[in-house]
Design a protein around this motif. Structure first.
Motif, PDB file in Angstrom:
ATOM      1  N   LEU A   5       0.816  -1.225   0.000  1.00  0.00           N
ATOM      2  CA  LEU A   5       0.000   0.000   0.000  1.00  0.00           C
ATOM      3  C   LEU A   5       0.847   1.272   0.000  1.00  0.00           C
ATOM      4  CD1 LEU A   5      -2.763  -1.042   2.572  1.00  0.00           C
ATOM      5  CD2 LEU A   5      -2.944  -0.960   0.064  1.00  0.00           C
ATOM      6  N   LEU A   6       2.141   1.145   0.240  1.00  0.00           N
ATOM      7  CA  LEU A   6       3.015   2.324   0.267  1.00  0.00           C
ATOM      8  C   LEU A   6       3.139   2.932  -1.125  1.00  0.00           C
ATOM      9  CD1 LEU A   6       6.008   1.051   2.471  1.00  0.00           C
ATOM     10  CD2 LEU A   6       4.176   2.610   3.173  1.00  0.00           C
ATOM     11  N   ASN A   7       3.295   4.275  -1.171  1.00  0.00           N
ATOM     12  CA  ASN A   7       3.550   4.895  -2.462  1.00  0.00           C
ATOM     13  C   ASN A   7       5.021   4.667  -2.830  1.00  0.00           C
ATOM     14  OD1 ASN A   7       5.165   6.844  -1.191  1.00  0.00           O
ATOM     15  ND2 ASN A   7       3.447   8.257  -0.954  1.00  0.00           N
ATOM     16  N   GLU A   8       5.344   4.979  -4.054  1.00  0.00           N
ATOM     17  CA  GLU A   8       6.693   4.676  -4.573  1.00  0.00           C
ATOM     18  C   GLU A   8       7.791   5.362  -3.761  1.00  0.00           C
ATOM     19  OE1 GLU A   8       8.777   2.221  -6.834  1.00  0.00           O
ATOM     20  OE2 GLU A   8       6.611   2.331  -6.884  1.00  0.00           O
ATOM     21  N   GLU A   9       7.569   6.596  -3.358  1.00  0.00           N
ATOM     22  CA  GLU A   9       8.584   7.332  -2.583  1.00  0.00           C
ATOM     23  C   GLU A   9       8.845   6.654  -1.239  1.00  0.00           C
ATOM     24  OE1 GLU A   9       9.057  11.636  -0.434  1.00  0.00           O
ATOM     25  OE2 GLU A   9       7.943  11.567  -2.316  1.00  0.00           O
ATOM     26  N   ASN A  10       7.788   6.241  -0.572  1.00  0.00           N
ATOM     27  CA  ASN A  10       7.950   5.577   0.726  1.00  0.00           C
ATOM     28  C   ASN A  10       8.587   4.191   0.585  1.00  0.00           C
ATOM     29  OD1 ASN A  10       6.957   7.743   2.139  1.00  0.00           O
ATOM     30  ND2 ASN A  10       4.854   6.970   2.181  1.00  0.00           N
ATOM     31  N   LYS A  11       8.346   3.523  -0.546  1.00  0.00           N
ATOM     32  CA  LYS A  11       8.967   2.219  -0.775  1.00  0.00           C
ATOM     33  C   LYS A  11      10.488   2.350  -0.875  1.00  0.00           C
ATOM     34  CE  LYS A  11       5.235  -0.432  -2.846  1.00  0.00           C
ATOM     35  NZ  LYS A  11       4.754  -1.157  -4.020  1.00  0.00           N
ATOM     36  N   HIS A  12      10.949   3.472  -1.457  1.00  0.00           N
ATOM     37  CA  HIS A  12      12.398   3.668  -1.595  1.00  0.00           C
ATOM     38  C   HIS A  12      13.078   3.837  -0.242  1.00  0.00           C
ATOM     39  CE1 HIS A  12      13.007   3.759  -5.907  1.00  0.00           C
ATOM     40  NE2 HIS A  12      11.838   4.374  -6.010  1.00  0.00           N
ATOM     41  N   ASN A  13      12.353   4.302   0.753  1.00  0.00           N
ATOM     42  CA  ASN A  13      12.930   4.524   2.085  1.00  0.00           C
ATOM     43  C   ASN A  13      12.557   3.429   3.078  1.00  0.00           C
ATOM     44  OD1 ASN A  13      14.074   7.011   1.297  1.00  0.00           O
ATOM     45  ND2 ASN A  13      12.082   7.987   1.532  1.00  0.00           N
ATOM     46  N   ALA A  14      11.867   2.405   2.603  1.00  0.00           N
ATOM     47  CA  ALA A  14      11.374   1.357   3.504  1.00  0.00           C
ATOM     48  C   ALA A  14      12.502   0.427   3.967  1.00  0.00           C
ATOM     49  CB  ALA A  14      10.298   0.537   2.813  1.00  0.00           C
ATOM     50  N   SER A  15      12.318  -0.067   5.179  1.00  0.00           N
ATOM     51  CA  SER A  15      13.244  -1.079   5.705  1.00  0.00           C
ATOM     52  C   SER A  15      12.510  -1.883   6.773  1.00  0.00           C
ATOM     53  CB  SER A  15      14.498  -0.432   6.292  1.00  0.00           C
ATOM     54  OG  SER A  15      14.171   0.326   7.431  1.00  0.00           O
ATOM     55  N   THR A  16      12.965  -3.091   7.006  1.00  0.00           N
ATOM     56  CA  THR A  16      12.386  -3.952   8.037  1.00  0.00           C
ATOM     57  C   THR A  16      13.408  -4.995   8.434  1.00  0.00           C
ATOM     58  OG1 THR A  16      10.504  -5.322   8.663  1.00  0.00           O
ATOM     59  CG2 THR A  16      11.345  -5.607   6.445  1.00  0.00           C
ATOM     60  N   ASN A  17      13.174  -5.636   9.562  1.00  0.00           N
ATOM     61  CA  ASN A  17      14.094  -6.688   9.997  1.00  0.00           C
ATOM     62  C   ASN A  17      13.435  -8.056   9.981  1.00  0.00           C
ATOM     63  OD1 ASN A  17      12.436  -6.689  12.225  1.00  0.00           O
ATOM     64  ND2 ASN A  17      13.974  -5.939  13.643  1.00  0.00           N
ATOM     65  N   PHE A  18      12.169  -8.135   9.622  1.00  0.00           N
ATOM     66  CA  PHE A  18      11.421  -9.389   9.561  1.00  0.00           C
ATOM     67  C   PHE A  18      11.543 -10.194  10.855  1.00  0.00           C
ATOM     68  CE2 PHE A  18      12.386  -8.616   4.995  1.00  0.00           C
ATOM     69  CZ  PHE A  18      11.087  -8.432   4.569  1.00  0.00           C
ATOM     70  N   GLY A  19      11.669  -9.507  11.977  1.00  0.00           N
ATOM     71  CA  GLY A  19      11.747 -10.183  13.272  1.00  0.00           C
ATOM     72  C   GLY A  19      13.094 -10.827  13.556  1.00  0.00           C
ATOM     73  N   THR A  20      14.129 -10.399  12.821  1.00  0.00           N
ATOM     74  CA  THR A  20      15.482 -10.929  13.017  1.00  0.00           C
ATOM     75  C   THR A  20      16.396  -9.796  13.490  1.00  0.00           C
ATOM     76  OG1 THR A  20      16.248 -10.446  10.774  1.00  0.00           O
ATOM     77  CG2 THR A  20      15.127 -12.551  11.108  1.00  0.00           C
ATOM     78  N   THR A  21      17.668 -10.102  13.616  1.00  0.00           N
ATOM     79  CA  THR A  21      18.636  -9.078  14.018  1.00  0.00           C
ATOM     80  C   THR A  21      19.218  -8.329  12.826  1.00  0.00           C
ATOM     81  OG1 THR A  21      20.406 -10.726  14.008  1.00  0.00           O
ATOM     82  CG2 THR A  21      19.274 -10.352  16.105  1.00  0.00           C
ATOM     83  N   THR A  22      18.837  -8.724  11.611  1.00  0.00           N
ATOM     84  CA  THR A  22      19.360  -8.093  10.404  1.00  0.00           C
ATOM     85  C   THR A  22      18.274  -7.250   9.747  1.00  0.00           C
ATOM     86  OG1 THR A  22      20.807  -9.985  10.042  1.00  0.00           O
ATOM     87  CG2 THR A  22      20.441  -8.543   8.165  1.00  0.00           C
ATOM     88  N   THR A  23      18.614  -6.020   9.411  1.00  0.00           N
ATOM     89  CA  THR A  23      17.651  -5.130   8.757  1.00  0.00           C
ATOM     90  C   THR A  23      17.884  -5.144   7.253  1.00  0.00           C
ATOM     91  OG1 THR A  23      17.558  -3.704  10.695  1.00  0.00           O
ATOM     92  CG2 THR A  23      16.831  -2.748   8.609  1.00  0.00           C
ATOM     93  N   ILE A  24      16.791  -5.232   6.520  1.00  0.00           N
ATOM     94  CA  ILE A  24      16.847  -5.179   5.057  1.00  0.00           C
ATOM     95  C   ILE A  24      16.196  -3.867   4.643  1.00  0.00           C
ATOM     96  CG2 ILE A  24      16.098  -6.232   2.903  1.00  0.00           C
ATOM     97  CD1 ILE A  24      16.047  -8.902   4.316  1.00  0.00           C
TER      98      ILE A  24
END
Length: 169
Positions: free
Chosen positions: A102-121
């Protein structure tokens, strides 16, 4: 007497000749034994024995790993070539994927997550493929392509040669 001396000389020459022929024959025999063709059979049997031994060890390790995986609890998520425990379940991945889509294109470029791990993507300013691919796979219910496993046992089935103790916590 003269005849005996001539015969002794003749016998000595013949004797030395026989000794020299025997020595040369032994040298030639040793050289034949040292040829690669004669070592090939020995080498092949050594390789077969080593290969058989390694295969047995691998099978034993896989049995041990399966037993360990059976006892371990948690979800596993593969990031690149590394497997990590995650505290996210399937539903949390699905919720994240829907929110990300649902994020717009600009927000997708700045998105990050760790998927519940110690590593952020993170996506970078030019490329959103890192998280786009994960979101697409989750939305299409293809959890294998993102290397998400609900149990360590499932992970072990997919990767039987990996020691479950090596999964990063």
């Amino acid at each position: 007497m003269n005849k005996i001396k001539k015969n002794k000389l003749w016998l000595t020459v013949v004797g030395f000749g026989i000794v020299i022929v025997i020595i040369l024959s032994l040298i030639l025999l040793n050289q034949n034994k040292a040829k690669p063709e004669s070592e090939t059979i020995s080498f092949q049997s050594s390789v077969k024995a080593s290969s058989s031994s390694q295969k047995n060890r691998d099978e034993e390790n896989q049995k041990k790993y399966a037993e360990k995986a059976e006892k371990m609890k948690g979800h596993v998520f593969g990031i690149g070539t590394k497997a990590q425990f995650t505290n996210w379940n399937k539903q949390q991945f699905i919720e994240w994927a829907h929110q990300y889509s649902l994020l717009n294109e600009e927000n997708k470029h700045n998105a990050s997550t760790n998927f519940g791990t110690t590593t952020t993507i993170s996506n970078d300013s030019l490329d959103t493929s890192a998280l786009d691919e994960v979101a697409k796979s989750v939305i299409s219910n293809d959890f294998k392509s993102i290397s998400y496993f609900e149990t360590v046992k499932d992970f072990n089935k997919a990767y039987p040669t990996v020691n479950p103790d090596d999964i990063k916590k």
